[in-house]
Design a protein around this motif. Structure first.
Motif, PDB file in Angstrom:
ATOM      1  N   GLY A 319      92.615 119.319 130.099  1.00 27.49           N
ATOM      2  CA  GLY A 319      94.042 119.308 130.374  1.00 27.49           C
ATOM      3  C   GLY A 319      94.704 117.986 130.032  1.00 27.49           C
ATOM      4  N   GLN A 320      95.953 117.880 130.448  1.00 32.40           N
ATOM      5  CA  GLN A 320      96.760 116.702 130.180  1.00 32.40           C
ATOM      6  C   GLN A 320      97.520 116.283 131.428  1.00 32.40           C
ATOM      7  OE1 GLN A 320      98.042 118.624 125.982  1.00 32.40           O
ATOM      8  NE2 GLN A 320      99.185 116.779 126.508  1.00 32.40           N
ATOM      9  N   GLY A 321      97.996 115.042 131.413  1.00 28.56           N
ATOM     10  CA  GLY A 321      98.846 114.575 132.495  1.00 28.56           C
ATOM     11  C   GLY A 321     100.238 115.173 132.367  1.00 28.56           C
ATOM     12  N   ASP A 322     101.175 114.654 133.133  1.00 33.28           N
ATOM     13  CA  ASP A 322     102.546 115.163 133.135  1.00 33.28           C
ATOM     14  C   ASP A 322     103.503 114.122 132.546  1.00 33.28           C
ATOM     15  OD1 ASP A 322     101.592 117.433 134.481  1.00 33.28           O
ATOM     16  OD2 ASP A 322     101.861 116.454 136.435  1.00 33.28           O
ATOM     17  N   GLN A 323     104.702 114.587 132.211  1.00 33.11           N
ATOM     18  CA  GLN A 323     105.760 113.674 131.792  1.00 33.11           C
ATOM     19  C   GLN A 323     106.825 113.650 132.880  1.00 33.11           C
ATOM     20  OE1 GLN A 323     107.173 113.933 127.764  1.00 33.11           O
ATOM     21  NE2 GLN A 323     109.209 113.200 128.281  1.00 33.11           N
ATOM     22  N   HIS A 324     107.215 112.471 133.295  1.00 25.59           N
ATOM     23  CA  HIS A 324     108.210 112.295 134.338  1.00 25.59           C
ATOM     24  C   HIS A 324     109.494 111.747 133.704  1.00 25.59           C
ATOM     25  CE1 HIS A 324     105.128 112.880 137.490  1.00 25.59           C
ATOM     26  NE2 HIS A 324     104.338 112.279 136.602  1.00 25.59           N
ATOM     27  N   VAL A 325     110.589 112.471 133.901  1.00 26.39           N
ATOM     28  CA  VAL A 325     111.874 112.118 133.291  1.00 26.39           C
ATOM     29  C   VAL A 325     112.811 111.598 134.378  1.00 26.39           C
ATOM     30  CG1 VAL A 325     113.831 112.941 131.936  1.00 26.39           C
ATOM     31  CG2 VAL A 325     111.538 113.905 131.547  1.00 26.39           C
ATOM     32  N   LYS A 326     113.243 110.372 134.225  1.00 28.05           N
ATOM     33  CA  LYS A 326     114.200 109.768 135.152  1.00 28.05           C
ATOM     34  C   LYS A 326     115.595 109.839 134.523  1.00 28.05           C
ATOM     35  CE  LYS A 326     115.376 105.277 137.187  1.00 28.05           C
ATOM     36  NZ  LYS A 326     114.970 103.851 137.293  1.00 28.05           N
ATOM     37  N   VAL A 327     116.561 110.423 135.247  1.00 29.36           N
ATOM     38  CA  VAL A 327     117.926 110.509 134.720  1.00 29.36           C
ATOM     39  C   VAL A 327     118.780 109.411 135.335  1.00 29.36           C
ATOM     40  CG1 VAL A 327     117.795 112.974 134.226  1.00 29.36           C
ATOM     41  CG2 VAL A 327     118.589 112.216 136.469  1.00 29.36           C
ATOM     42  N   VAL A 328     119.590 108.803 134.500  1.00 25.05           N
ATOM     43  CA  VAL A 328     120.474 107.725 134.938  1.00 25.05           C
ATOM     44  C   VAL A 328     121.900 108.105 134.564  1.00 25.05           C
ATOM     45  CG1 VAL A 328     121.068 105.288 134.706  1.00 25.05           C
ATOM     46  CG2 VAL A 328     118.660 106.004 134.632  1.00 25.05           C
ATOM     47  N   VAL A 329     122.766 108.186 135.573  1.00 27.11           N
ATOM     48  CA  VAL A 329     124.166 108.533 135.323  1.00 27.11           C
ATOM     49  C   VAL A 329     124.893 107.301 134.778  1.00 27.11           C
ATOM     50  CG1 VAL A 329     126.313 109.387 136.312  1.00 27.11           C
ATOM     51  CG2 VAL A 329     124.099 110.251 137.160  1.00 27.11           C
ATOM     52  N   VAL A 330     125.494 107.466 133.590  1.00 19.52           N
ATOM     53  CA  VAL A 330     126.157 106.358 132.918  1.00 19.52           C
ATOM     54  C   VAL A 330     127.660 106.414 133.183  1.00 19.52           C
ATOM     55  CG1 VAL A 330     126.600 105.262 130.692  1.00 19.52           C
ATOM     56  CG2 VAL A 330     124.388 106.362 131.127  1.00 19.52           C
ATOM     57  N   THR A 331     128.196 105.308 133.663  1.00 17.70           N
ATOM     58  CA  THR A 331     129.637 105.228 133.909  1.00 17.70           C
ATOM     59  C   THR A 331     130.361 104.934 132.598  1.00 17.70           C
ATOM     60  OG1 THR A 331     129.235 104.357 136.125  1.00 17.70           O
ATOM     61  CG2 THR A 331     131.442 104.040 135.206  1.00 17.70           C
ATOM     62  N   PRO A 332     131.389 105.748 132.249  1.00 18.83           N
ATOM     63  CA  PRO A 332     132.114 105.499 130.996  1.00 18.83           C
ATOM     64  C   PRO A 332     132.868 104.174 131.042  1.00 18.83           C
ATOM     65  CG  PRO A 332     133.224 107.186 132.296  1.00 18.83           C
ATOM     66  CD  PRO A 332     131.911 106.927 132.968  1.00 18.83           C
ATOM     67  N   THR A 333     132.898 103.479 129.921  1.00 23.11           N
ATOM     68  CA  THR A 333     133.544 102.159 129.854  1.00 23.11           C
ATOM     69  C   THR A 333     134.865 102.180 129.092  1.00 23.11           C
ATOM     70  OG1 THR A 333     132.224 101.636 127.888  1.00 23.11           O
ATOM     71  CG2 THR A 333     131.354 100.942 130.038  1.00 23.11           C
ATOM     72  N   SER A 334     135.070 103.139 128.226  1.00 24.88           N
ATOM     73  CA  SER A 334     136.307 103.215 127.434  1.00 24.88           C
ATOM     74  C   SER A 334     136.978 104.558 127.684  1.00 24.88           C
ATOM     75  CB  SER A 334     136.001 103.040 125.946  1.00 24.88           C
ATOM     76  OG  SER A 334     135.407 101.780 125.703  1.00 24.88           O
ATOM     77  N   LEU A 335     138.022 104.542 128.472  1.00 24.53           N
ATOM     78  CA  LEU A 335     138.724 105.782 128.834  1.00 24.53           C
ATOM     79  C   LEU A 335     140.138 105.765 128.257  1.00 24.53           C
ATOM     80  CD1 LEU A 335     137.737 106.092 132.607  1.00 24.53           C
ATOM     81  CD2 LEU A 335     136.780 107.386 130.690  1.00 24.53           C
ATOM     82  N   SER A 336     140.562 106.925 127.800  1.00 22.46           N
ATOM     83  CA  SER A 336     141.958 107.059 127.368  1.00 22.46           C
ATOM     84  C   SER A 336     142.843 107.201 128.609  1.00 22.46           C
ATOM     85  CB  SER A 336     142.107 108.276 126.450  1.00 22.46           C
ATOM     86  OG  SER A 336     141.899 109.469 127.194  1.00 22.46           O
ATOM     87  N   GLU A 337     144.135 107.081 128.428  1.00 19.77           N
ATOM     88  CA  GLU A 337     145.048 107.222 129.557  1.00 19.77           C
ATOM     89  C   GLU A 337     144.988 108.612 130.167  1.00 19.77           C
ATOM     90  OE1 GLU A 337     146.853 105.091 131.299  1.00 19.77           O
ATOM     91  OE2 GLU A 337     145.891 103.530 130.085  1.00 19.77           O
ATOM     92  N   ASP A 338     144.837 109.616 129.305  1.00 17.15           N
ATOM     93  CA  ASP A 338     144.718 110.990 129.806  1.00 17.15           C
ATOM     94  C   ASP A 338     143.486 111.133 130.684  1.00 17.15           C
ATOM     95  OD1 ASP A 338     147.041 111.735 128.542  1.00 17.15           O
ATOM     96  OD2 ASP A 338     146.022 112.615 126.788  1.00 17.15           O
ATOM     97  N   GLN A 339     142.388 110.532 130.240  1.00 15.18           N
ATOM     98  CA  GLN A 339     141.144 110.617 131.026  1.00 15.18           C
ATOM     99  C   GLN A 339     141.295 109.882 132.350  1.00 15.18           C
ATOM    100  OE1 GLN A 339     138.617 108.953 127.956  1.00 15.18           O
ATOM    101  NE2 GLN A 339     137.628 110.944 127.583  1.00 15.18           N
ATOM    102  N   LYS A 340     141.947 108.739 132.302  1.00 16.02           N
ATOM    103  CA  LYS A 340     142.175 107.994 133.542  1.00 16.02           C
ATOM    104  C   LYS A 340     143.039 108.792 134.516  1.00 16.02           C
ATOM    105  CE  LYS A 340     141.793 103.404 131.430  1.00 16.02           C
ATOM    106  NZ  LYS A 340     142.502 102.153 131.081  1.00 16.02           N
TER     107      LYS A 340
END
Length: 372
Positions: A319-340
């Motif tokens: 057999g084989q080991g496992d893969q562990h996936v860590k998710v990181v939420v990224v905060t947007p840095t460039s927003l349009s006025e509509d998005q804001k």
């Protein structure tokens, strides 16, 4: 400078299992490897750990070390009373005048020295295995004289001084008894034989330096610091003795995306705020392919997901080991006025980030630290 205790070097006790010793060595090798640790003493500590593991991982060497420590029981006991005694047998001779055993036959076949070769491979080559050729400089038995050191058509002669023993004896009668003092024969340098007509190729040594190409099979799942033994590919033996072995030490390069811990693989994947909040299905690279991973709505940053069986093949087992996936939420840095505007509306409807709320949070913190 005296050597440190090998168990202390690896941080294990004398009752440690072979697996515990191996784990301790791998940990030390990763910590002090000169490629990753730039401290001035890192290389010395790495070599110290390697030396300790070489002894403690070998049952025979470990038993000898447990009994005698760093002292080689086969060494002579030089410096005792200003005299050079050749071994334990000579101690009996000294006190009892007997012909105790313990003499080494200088003409007996002797095994060749072991060799070590360090080989650096890619991350995925360690995971899936590899076959390759390496080039090793080593001493081999001379083809001209077949290892005898004598010119073809001649042969070595027994030393007339020590009569083949390789040692000279000086006998003294003292008030304490008969003392036999043995030294290396000055005529044959302890070889027990004299070569009058030396081989023109090896000049009497019986050995020559050669560059040898050796085919190596690296098994799938090998890890950094692993040591592969290639039997019989070390230095040539003497007087018909067997050759030593070759030990290939594996060094594994780091990977830009994957990290390895044992048989498991770890990686980090970014998520947008929208993906984390609403959920999504994303594509994840593994060691062999890309797979789909479902992200549930409301996933928080630093959450781990497991991909079963997507790790490293087990070196000893199935057999084989496992893969562990860590998710990181990224905060947007460039927003349009509509998005804001949309985020402001979102914050307003959810009651977040208002001035009143921040004030109330501040007040609660103040009360918690200072009291009412």
């Amino acid at each position: 400078m005296s050597k440190r205790d090998y168990y202390e070097v690896l941080g294990v006790d004398k009752n440690a299992s072979a697996e515990d010793i191996k784990k301790a060595y791998r940990k030390a090798a990763r910590q002090f490897h000169p490629d990753v640790n730039k401290a001035p003493d890192a290389e010395d500590k790495f070599k110290e750990a390697k030396e300790a593991y070489d002894v403690l991982s070998d049952d025979q060497k470990k038993a000898q070390y447990d009994q005698f420590g760093h002292v080689d029981p086969n060494q002579g006991m030089g410096g005792m009373g200003g005299q050079d005694f050749g071994g334990f047998g000579d101690i009996f001779d000294m006190f009892f005048g007997g012909g105790g055993g313990g003499r080494r036959n200088p003409n007996a076949p002797q095994r060749g020295n072991d060799l070590q070769y360090t080989m650096t491979i890619e991350f995925k080559e360690a995971v899936f295995g590899k076959e390759t050729d390496i080039h090793i400089p080593r001493t081999e038995s001379c083809d001209t004289c077949h290892g005898s050191g004598a010119k073809p058509g001649t042969k070595p002669e027994t030393c007339g001084v020590c009569h083949g023993s390789g040692q000279q004896e000086v006998v003294q009668n003292t008030a304490f008894g008969r003392i036999v003092n043995r030294r290396v024969c000055s005529s044959c340098n302890g070889q027990g034989r004299i070569i009058k007509d030396k081989c023109g190729t090896c000049h009497g040594s019986g050995k020559v330096k050669k560059q040898r190409t050796i085919h190596i099979k690296i098994p799938a799942g090998v890890d950094d610091g692993a040591q592969l033994r290639v039997s019989g590919e070390g230095e040539a033996g003497t007087r018909g003795g067997p050759p030593g072995d070759l030990y290939v030490v594996i060094r594994v390069k780091s990977h830009e995306f994957f990290e390895r811990e044992g048989d498991d693989i770890y990686c980090e994947v970014p998520l947008t705020f929208v993906q984390a909040a609403l959920g999504d299905e994303i594509e994840i690279p593994t060691l062999t392919e890309k797979v789909k991973l479902k992200i549930p709505a409301g996933t928080q940053t630093d959450t781990y997901f497991r991909l079963k069986g997507k790790g490293v093949p087990r070196l000893r087992g199935y057999g084989q080991g496992d893969q562990h996936v860590k998710v990181v939420v990224v905060t947007p840095t460039s927003l349009s006025e509509d998005q804001k505007d949309l985020l402001r509306q979102f914050g307003k409807e959810s009651g977040e980030h208002t001035h009143e709320q921040n004030q109330s949070i501040f007040e609660r913190m103040k009360k918690a630290f200072l009291g009412d």
